[in-house]
Design an enzyme around this catalytic site. Structure first.
Site, short mmCIF file in Angstrom:
data_model
loop_
_atom_site.label_atom_id
_atom_site.label_comp_id
_atom_site.label_asym_id
_atom_site.label_seq_id
_atom_site.Cartn_x
_atom_site.Cartn_y
_atom_site.Cartn_z
N ASP A 272 38.11 31.97 50.44
CA ASP A 272 37.77 30.93 49.21
C ASP A 272 39.16 30.91 48.50
O ASP A 272 40.16 31.29 49.08
CB ASP A 272 36.87 31.40 48.08
CG ASP A 272 37.11 32.52 47.43
OD1 ASP A 272 38.38 33.02 47.64
OD2 ASP A 272 36.49 32.62 46.33
N ASP B 242 40.47 30.43 44.77
CA ASP B 242 40.14 30.65 43.08
C ASP B 242 41.08 30.18 42.35
O ASP B 242 42.70 30.19 42.58
CB ASP B 242 40.14 32.25 42.96
CG ASP B 242 39.55 32.90 43.96
OD1 ASP B 242 38.34 32.74 43.96
OD2 ASP B 242 39.98 33.66 45.05
N ASP C 7 36.41 28.62 43.83
CA ASP C 7 35.94 29.11 42.55
C ASP C 7 36.85 28.51 41.30
O ASP C 7 37.95 28.75 41.51
CB ASP C 7 35.64 30.57 42.54
CG ASP C 7 34.37 31.13 42.98
OD1 ASP C 7 33.71 30.47 43.49
OD2 ASP C 7 34.38 32.32 42.88
N1 DCP Z 1 37.05 39.35 40.76
C1 DCP Z 1 36.60 40.61 40.30
N2 DCP Z 1 35.25 40.70 40.13
C2 DCP Z 1 34.54 39.52 40.44
C3 DCP Z 1 34.84 38.33 40.82
C4 DCP Z 1 36.18 38.44 41.16
O1 DCP Z 1 37.23 41.56 39.97
N3 DCP Z 1 33.13 39.78 40.06
C5 DCP Z 1 38.60 39.35 41.09
C6 DCP Z 1 39.22 39.90 42.15
C7 DCP Z 1 39.38 39.34 43.11
C8 DCP Z 1 39.80 37.76 42.74
O2 DCP Z 1 38.75 38.01 41.31
O3 DCP Z 1 40.83 39.50 43.89
C9 DCP Z 1 38.85 36.79 43.51
O4 DCP Z 1 37.94 37.21 44.22
P1 DCP Z 1 37.53 37.15 45.64
O5 DCP Z 1 36.36 37.54 46.01
O6 DCP Z 1 38.15 35.43 46.18
O7 DCP Z 1 38.88 38.00 46.24
P2 DCP Z 1 40.16 37.57 47.04
O8 DCP Z 1 40.56 36.26 46.60
O9 DCP Z 1 41.05 38.57 46.51
O10 DCP Z 1 39.92 37.57 48.38
P3 DCP Z 1 39.84 36.49 49.51
O11 DCP Z 1 41.24 36.10 49.82
O12 DCP Z 1 38.83 36.67 50.56
O13 DCP Z 1 39.26 35.35 48.82
MG MG Z 2 39.83 34.41 46.70
#
Ligand code: DCP
Ligand code: MG
Length: 366
Positions: free
Chosen positions: A204, A206, A290
């Site tokens: 996704d 963010d 998001d």
């Molecule tokens: N995050 C968190 N707890 C949550 C939601 C988000 O700690 N409940 C933080 C950690 C994640 C970041 O927000 O790294 C973004 O969430 P993602 O699930 O999108 O994770 P990533 O961006 O790291 O992975 P991807 O590249 O698959 O989107």
């Molecule tokens: Mg992400």
């Protein structure tokens, strides 16, 4: 055979937030195996087991060279008996038998497919499996009632399971910036999540939105969403209100690690560039986005909390609590000893309060 003297021993800190973990991983054979078992544990709601495998995988990601012998792992933290068994299997046989049998299992396959639907978590997937639903075809014909998110998730299933590229993330960033500029001048947009850590793809995109004047961000999200909707950029959106209240007695223990910012879970309709047009001639794709709005006073904490990785965040909070008697969230840092909030305007300041060496986003890929 390698002699004892030739074995390179590693010295690695036990908290992931004390380590520098870049994207270049010398042990992907091992981390892939451990991550798959972590994922399987999480899909089965075995959180303790999931974290243990995540910590072991993260430790292996932080090693500076490829591991070739078990003896190199002597004295390393984070490696439990089970993880060591998996590593040994991979080193000796090229694959882990537990990983292979998990991958082949009907339950794991079904959990992957069903939780691949936006809006479907491990609990829902488990319920469906117990009712005999193992794939999308069976789900579609089951007569199960789906909520709005799940309906959208099912409709855009293939797109949402296709990795998002950095170029697509940047294109969406421009749209979000335009939306924000149109509703409140001076607002700022920051790309967070995996892309801020330098990842080339993600599941996704963010974004964190703020305004340099405290309070101006109030009411921003509905306006941004309305603008995006009016321009036809949203296939789905659900906005949740900000529910964070700072109390004088320190932070109330949150029900989960979820933060309480005003947040919009959305599915964007992104028009493809000429090069990305596929055989189907579909000129757009669906992308999970998001959006989070933070007041400027909490922005540094929000950026730190939203940059990840998930394990890095978990370890920061564990470090703060266990080693510093502080409570860290995406909103604030509370010192339980001094009984007060510690203010910060940059991530560097937060690391300093925590007594940690500053780790830049590109080295938070634990
Ligand atoms: N995050 C968190 N707890 C949550 C939601 C988000 O700690 N409940 C933080 C950690 C994640 C970041 O927000 O790294 C973004 O969430 P993602 O699930 O999108 O994770 P990533 O961006 O790291 O992975 P991807 O590249 O698959 O989107
Ligand atoms: Mg992400």
């Amino acid at each position: 055979q390698i002699s004892e003297a030739e074995v390179a021993l590693f010295s690695v800190s036990s908290y992931a937030c004390q380590r520098r973990t870049t994207l270049d991983n010398h042990n992907s054979n091992l981390t892939d195996a451990l991550s798959l078992l972590a994922e399987n544990a999480e899909l089965n709601n075995e959180d303790g087991r999931g974290v243990a495998f995540r910590r072991a995988a993260a430790l292996m990601k932080a090693l500076p060279t490829q591991v070739i012998s078990m003896s190199q792992l002597r004295g390393l933290p984070c490696l439990g008996e089970h993880s060591l068994r998996v590593i040994k299997d991979v080193l000796e046989n090229g694959v882990s038998s537990e990983v292979e049998s998990t991958k082949q299992s009907k339950r794991y396959k079904a959990l992957k497919i069903l939780t691949g639907i936006f809006g479907v978590g491990a609990k829902t997937a488990d319920r469906w499996i117990r009712e005999g639903i193992y794939n999308l075809e069976q789900l579609r014909h089951s007569g199960q009632t789906l909520n709005r998110a799940q309906k959208s998730g099912l409709e855009h299933y293939d797109d949402l399971n296709e990795p998002v590229t950095k170029a697509e993330a940047d294109a969406i960033g421009e749209i979000v910036q335009k939306a924000v500029d149109s509703v409140l001048t001076g607002s700022q947009v920051a790309l967070t999540g995996g892309f801020r850590r330098g990842k080339l793809t993600g599941h996704d995109v963010d974004f964190l939105i703020t305004h340099p004047e405290e309070g101006k961000e109030v009411g921003l999200m509905p306006k941004v969403v309305a603008w995006l909707e009016s321009q036809g950029f949203l296939l789905y959106q659900k906005t949740t209100r900000n529910s964070y209240l700072e109390s004088k007695d320190g932070p109330a223990r949150p029900a989960s690690n979820m933060d309480r910012f005003e947040r919009c879970f959305s599915i964007f309709k992104l028009t493809k560039g000429k090069e990305q047009e596929t055989a189907s001639h579909k000129i757009w794709r669906a992308v999970r986005v998001d959006l989070v709005v933070s007041p400027i006073s909490q922005f540094a904490f929000a950026v730190l909390g939203w940059t990840g990785s998930k394990l890095f965040e978990r370890e920061l909070r564990r470090w703060a609590g266990h080693e510093k008697n502080m409570s860290l969230s995406s909103h604030a840092l509370f010192d339980n000893t001094q009984n007060k909030y510690l203010r910060a305007t940059s991530e560097e300041e937060i690391f300093a309060y925590l007594g940690l060496e500053y780790i830049p986003p590109s080295e938070r890929n634990a």
